[in-house]
Design a protein around this motif. Structure first.
Motif, PDB file in Angstrom:
ATOM      1  N   MET A  48     -12.592  47.426 155.909  1.00  0.00           N
ATOM      2  CA  MET A  48     -11.495  46.488 155.920  1.00  0.00           C
ATOM      3  C   MET A  48     -10.303  47.202 156.552  1.00  0.00           C
ATOM      4  SD  MET A  48     -10.138  44.254 152.986  1.00  0.00           S
ATOM      5  CE  MET A  48      -8.371  43.638 153.005  1.00  0.00           C
ATOM      6  N   VAL A  49     -10.043  46.494 157.752  1.00  0.00           N
ATOM      7  CA  VAL A  49      -8.897  47.061 158.433  1.00  0.00           C
ATOM      8  C   VAL A  49      -7.545  46.732 158.196  1.00  0.00           C
ATOM      9  CG1 VAL A  49     -10.512  47.491 160.302  1.00  0.00           C
ATOM     10  CG2 VAL A  49      -9.167  45.371 160.337  1.00  0.00           C
ATOM     11  N   PHE A  50      -7.342  46.062 157.341  1.00  0.00           N
ATOM     12  CA  PHE A  50      -6.035  45.463 156.706  1.00  0.00           C
ATOM     13  C   PHE A  50      -5.022  46.379 156.276  1.00  0.00           C
ATOM     14  CE2 PHE A  50      -3.523  42.913 153.415  1.00  0.00           C
ATOM     15  CZ  PHE A  50      -2.852  42.448 154.207  1.00  0.00           C
ATOM     16  N   ALA A  51      -3.928  46.517 156.496  1.00  0.00           N
ATOM     17  CA  ALA A  51      -2.894  47.488 156.135  1.00  0.00           C
ATOM     18  C   ALA A  51      -2.540  47.487 154.735  1.00  0.00           C
ATOM     19  CB  ALA A  51      -1.628  47.778 157.103  1.00  0.00           C
ATOM     20  N   GLY A  52      -2.533  46.338 154.124  1.00  0.00           N
ATOM     21  CA  GLY A  52      -2.145  46.011 152.970  1.00  0.00           C
ATOM     22  C   GLY A  52      -0.702  45.250 152.882  1.00  0.00           C
ATOM     23  N   ILE A  53      -0.457  45.008 151.521  1.00  0.00           N
ATOM     24  CA  ILE A  53       0.839  44.010 151.172  1.00  0.00           C
ATOM     25  C   ILE A  53       1.555  44.855 150.261  1.00  0.00           C
ATOM     26  CG2 ILE A  53       1.534  41.938 150.126  1.00  0.00           C
ATOM     27  CD1 ILE A  53      -1.204  40.570 150.482  1.00  0.00           C
ATOM     28  N   LYS A  54       2.698  45.441 150.781  1.00  0.00           N
ATOM     29  CA  LYS A  54       3.593  46.265 150.005  1.00  0.00           C
ATOM     30  C   LYS A  54       4.486  45.595 148.791  1.00  0.00           C
ATOM     31  CE  LYS A  54       2.305  49.305 152.940  1.00  0.00           C
ATOM     32  NZ  LYS A  54       0.959  49.734 152.688  1.00  0.00           N
ATOM     33  N   LYS A  55       4.770  44.305 149.032  1.00  0.00           N
ATOM     34  CA  LYS A  55       5.591  43.673 148.098  1.00  0.00           C
ATOM     35  C   LYS A  55       4.921  43.325 146.958  1.00  0.00           C
ATOM     36  CE  LYS A  55       9.012  41.983 151.362  1.00  0.00           C
ATOM     37  NZ  LYS A  55       9.519  40.822 151.911  1.00  0.00           N
ATOM     38  N   PRO A  56       5.128  43.759 145.521  1.00  0.00           N
ATOM     39  CA  PRO A  56       4.531  43.058 144.512  1.00  0.00           C
ATOM     40  C   PRO A  56       4.333  41.907 144.233  1.00  0.00           C
ATOM     41  CG  PRO A  56       5.629  45.116 143.980  1.00  0.00           C
ATOM     42  CD  PRO A  56       6.098  44.911 145.188  1.00  0.00           C
ATOM     43  N   LYS A  57       5.471  41.014 144.478  1.00  0.00           N
ATOM     44  CA  LYS A  57       5.596  39.740 144.281  1.00  0.00           C
ATOM     45  C   LYS A  57       4.340  38.884 145.148  1.00  0.00           C
ATOM     46  CE  LYS A  57       8.623  35.710 144.092  1.00  0.00           C
ATOM     47  NZ  LYS A  57      10.180  35.174 144.552  1.00  0.00           N
ATOM     48  N   GLU A  58       4.390  39.538 146.334  1.00  0.00           N
ATOM     49  CA  GLU A  58       3.420  38.844 147.387  1.00  0.00           C
ATOM     50  C   GLU A  58       2.064  39.032 146.900  1.00  0.00           C
ATOM     51  OE1 GLU A  58       3.912  39.549 151.452  1.00  0.00           O
ATOM     52  OE2 GLU A  58       5.933  38.760 151.590  1.00  0.00           O
ATOM     53  N   ARG A  59       1.669  40.209 146.416  1.00  0.00           N
ATOM     54  CA  ARG A  59       0.472  40.578 145.949  1.00  0.00           C
ATOM     55  C   ARG A  59      -0.078  39.632 144.810  1.00  0.00           C
ATOM     56  NH1 ARG A  59       0.312  46.512 144.752  1.00  0.00           N
ATOM     57  NH2 ARG A  59       2.415  46.204 145.310  1.00  0.00           N
ATOM     58  N   ASN A  60       0.977  39.469 143.643  1.00  0.00           N
ATOM     59  CA  ASN A  60       0.936  38.465 142.542  1.00  0.00           C
ATOM     60  C   ASN A  60       0.460  37.056 143.063  1.00  0.00           C
ATOM     61  OD1 ASN A  60       0.706  40.586 140.349  1.00  0.00           O
ATOM     62  ND2 ASN A  60       3.044  40.566 140.446  1.00  0.00           N
ATOM     63  N   GLU A  61       1.492  36.777 143.748  1.00  0.00           N
ATOM     64  CA  GLU A  61       1.192  35.100 144.497  1.00  0.00           C
ATOM     65  C   GLU A  61      -0.148  35.086 144.995  1.00  0.00           C
ATOM     66  OE1 GLU A  61       6.006  34.647 145.163  1.00  0.00           O
ATOM     67  OE2 GLU A  61       4.750  35.230 146.842  1.00  0.00           O
ATOM     68  N   LEU A  62      -0.484  35.943 145.929  1.00  0.00           N
ATOM     69  CA  LEU A  62      -1.835  35.810 146.387  1.00  0.00           C
ATOM     70  C   LEU A  62      -2.926  36.039 145.573  1.00  0.00           C
ATOM     71  CD1 LEU A  62      -3.720  35.864 149.040  1.00  0.00           C
ATOM     72  CD2 LEU A  62      -3.514  38.396 148.840  1.00  0.00           C
ATOM     73  N   ILE A  63      -2.957  36.865 144.662  1.00  0.00           N
ATOM     74  CA  ILE A  63      -3.906  36.817 143.566  1.00  0.00           C
ATOM     75  C   ILE A  63      -3.962  35.614 142.718  1.00  0.00           C
ATOM     76  CG2 ILE A  63      -4.510  38.149 141.300  1.00  0.00           C
ATOM     77  CD1 ILE A  63      -3.228  40.765 142.888  1.00  0.00           C
ATOM     78  N   ALA A  64      -2.784  35.041 142.301  1.00  0.00           N
ATOM     79  CA  ALA A  64      -2.802  33.870 141.626  1.00  0.00           C
ATOM     80  C   ALA A  64      -3.516  32.728 142.274  1.00  0.00           C
ATOM     81  CB  ALA A  64      -1.257  33.334 141.365  1.00  0.00           C
ATOM     82  N   TYR A  65      -3.415  32.651 143.657  1.00  0.00           N
ATOM     83  CA  TYR A  65      -4.095  31.605 144.454  1.00  0.00           C
ATOM     84  C   TYR A  65      -5.448  32.040 144.505  1.00  0.00           C
ATOM     85  CZ  TYR A  65      -6.213  29.580 148.587  1.00  0.00           C
ATOM     86  OH  TYR A  65      -7.076  29.119 149.270  1.00  0.00           O
ATOM     87  N   MET A  66      -5.963  33.097 144.685  1.00  0.00           N
ATOM     88  CA  MET A  66      -7.272  33.525 144.674  1.00  0.00           C
ATOM     89  C   MET A  66      -8.241  33.269 143.684  1.00  0.00           C
ATOM     90  SD  MET A  66      -6.955  37.135 146.963  1.00  0.00           S
ATOM     91  CE  MET A  66      -8.692  37.645 146.975  1.00  0.00           C
ATOM     92  N   LYS A  67      -7.508  33.605 142.577  1.00  0.00           N
ATOM     93  CA  LYS A  67      -7.980  33.471 141.203  1.00  0.00           C
ATOM     94  C   LYS A  67      -8.368  31.971 141.071  1.00  0.00           C
ATOM     95  CE  LYS A  67      -7.952  34.969 136.243  1.00  0.00           C
ATOM     96  NZ  LYS A  67      -7.584  35.600 135.370  1.00  0.00           N
ATOM     97  N   GLU A  68      -7.433  31.006 141.276  1.00  0.00           N
ATOM     98  CA  GLU A  68      -7.665  29.562 141.264  1.00  0.00           C
ATOM     99  C   GLU A  68      -8.668  29.041 142.315  1.00  0.00           C
ATOM    100  OE1 GLU A  68      -4.691  26.083 142.523  1.00  0.00           O
ATOM    101  OE2 GLU A  68      -3.924  27.060 140.681  1.00  0.00           O
ATOM    102  N   ALA A  69      -8.597  29.584 143.737  1.00  0.00           N
ATOM    103  CA  ALA A  69      -9.512  29.110 144.600  1.00  0.00           C
ATOM    104  C   ALA A  69     -10.487  29.230 144.561  1.00  0.00           C
ATOM    105  CB  ALA A  69      -8.543  29.317 146.005  1.00  0.00           C
ATOM    106  N   SER A  70     -11.023  30.640 143.908  1.00  0.00           N
ATOM    107  CA  SER A  70     -12.365  31.146 143.907  1.00  0.00           C
ATOM    108  C   SER A  70     -13.085  30.972 142.740  1.00  0.00           C
ATOM    109  CB  SER A  70     -12.412  32.927 144.172  1.00  0.00           C
ATOM    110  OG  SER A  70     -11.525  33.476 142.863  1.00  0.00           O
ATOM    111  N   ALA A  71     -12.574  30.234 141.675  1.00  0.00           N
ATOM    112  CA  ALA A  71     -13.310  29.973 140.435  1.00  0.00           C
ATOM    113  C   ALA A  71     -14.175  29.094 140.458  1.00  0.00           C
ATOM    114  CB  ALA A  71     -12.025  29.339 139.306  1.00  0.00           C
TER     115      ALA A  71
END
Length: 132
Positions: free
Chosen positions: A109-132
């Motif tokens: 994986m070449v992605f550098a990452g997401i530094k802001k915790p709020k953005e990571r939490n928002e992304l994870i909330a979406y991924m959890k819902e979308a990947s269920a």
């Protein structure tokens, strides 16, 4: 007096209604909507998340939560990813998304990452819902 009021409220609401904040669902929906935008701009170039979605440069992420790293069928993972033994959940994904190459040394994986915790939490909330 307080316990009588609580008893009266519990008679008119489902038992679990007193446990969760009333705005919890709307907050989760807002996080998920923001997370969808983050996924589109930062992840969708390499990943799909819908059921039956194609693998791209990265694997399809449907069913990610609870799955061991390197286990999506039909995708060629790095040895580092296959051998890491990580079980994907909110906590592991939160740490991984900060700096993927540091979390799994040797990942493709070449992605550098997401530094802001709020953005990571928002992304994870979406991924959890979308990947269920």
């Amino acid at each position: 007096f307080g316990s009588r009021l609580l008893a009266q409220e519990s008679q008119t609401q489902p038992p679990n209604a007193l446990l969760a904040p009333k705005n919890c669902a709307s907050r989760s929906t807002k996080m998920s909507a923001k997370g969808a935008k983050i996924f589109k701009t930062k992840c969708s170039q390499c990943h799909t998340i819908e059921a039956g979605g194609a693998h791209k440069q990265g694997p399809n992420l449907h069913g990610l939560f609870g799955r061991q790293s390197g286990q999506a069928g039909g995708y060629s993972y790095s040895e580092a990813n296959k051998k890491s033994g990580i079980i994907w959940g909110e906590d592991t994904l939160f740490d991984y998304l900060l700096a993927p190459k540091k979390y799994i040394k040797g990942t493709k994986m070449v992605f550098a990452g997401i530094k802001k915790p709020k953005e990571r939490n928002e992304l994870i909330a979406y991924m959890k819902e979308a990947s269920a």
